[in-house]
Write a protein that holds these residues in place. Structure first.
Motif: not given
Length: 127
Positions: A6, A19, A21, A75, A81, A83, A85
């Motif tokens: 992360e 945000r 990731s 994703r 990856t 995400y 938000q």
């Protein structure tokens, strides 16, 4: 072995956005993140880990009531990856945020025990 890393946490003012990731690797030959149900959990100090949001293999998403309307999980399957938000952050959003993945998890339960793979977490502090 599957590894989840992360990033994106930090200190944010109330009302701000963040945000997060999560990059996945070691998914296995022929596997990409699309074959895994993936989720974000969080754990405030002294409290239990709770699910924040999840996204299934078909792109269906689910959110906890506490973040619904303020969070978007997505994703990028090409980059493996995930995400998260989040906006309109509140002090109650302060926690260690963890990425989780499992090929057999579903959106039906989203219990901590449903997920085999976990990242080490990224801290979000809202003040």
């Amino acid at each position: 072995d599957v590894q989840l890393v992360e990033s994106g946490g930090g200190s944010v003012q109330a009302g701000g956005s963040v945000r997060l990731s999560c990059t996945a690797s070691g998914l296995g030959y022929g596997y990409t993140a699309i074959r895994y149900c993936m989720a974000w959990f969080r754990q405030p100090p002294g409290k239990e880990r709770e699910v924040v949001a999840a996204i299934d293999t078909d792109g269906t998403t689910k959110y906890s009531d506490s973040v619904k309307g303020r969070a978007t999980i997505s994703r990028d399957n090409a980059d493996n990856t995930l995400y998260l938000q989040m906006s309109s952050l509140k002090p109650d959003d302060s926690a260690m945020y963890y990425c989780a993945a499992d090929a057999w998890a579903t959106l039906a339960t989203l219990a901590v025990s449903d997920f085999s793979y976990w990242g080490r977490g990224t801290q979000v502090t809202v003040s």
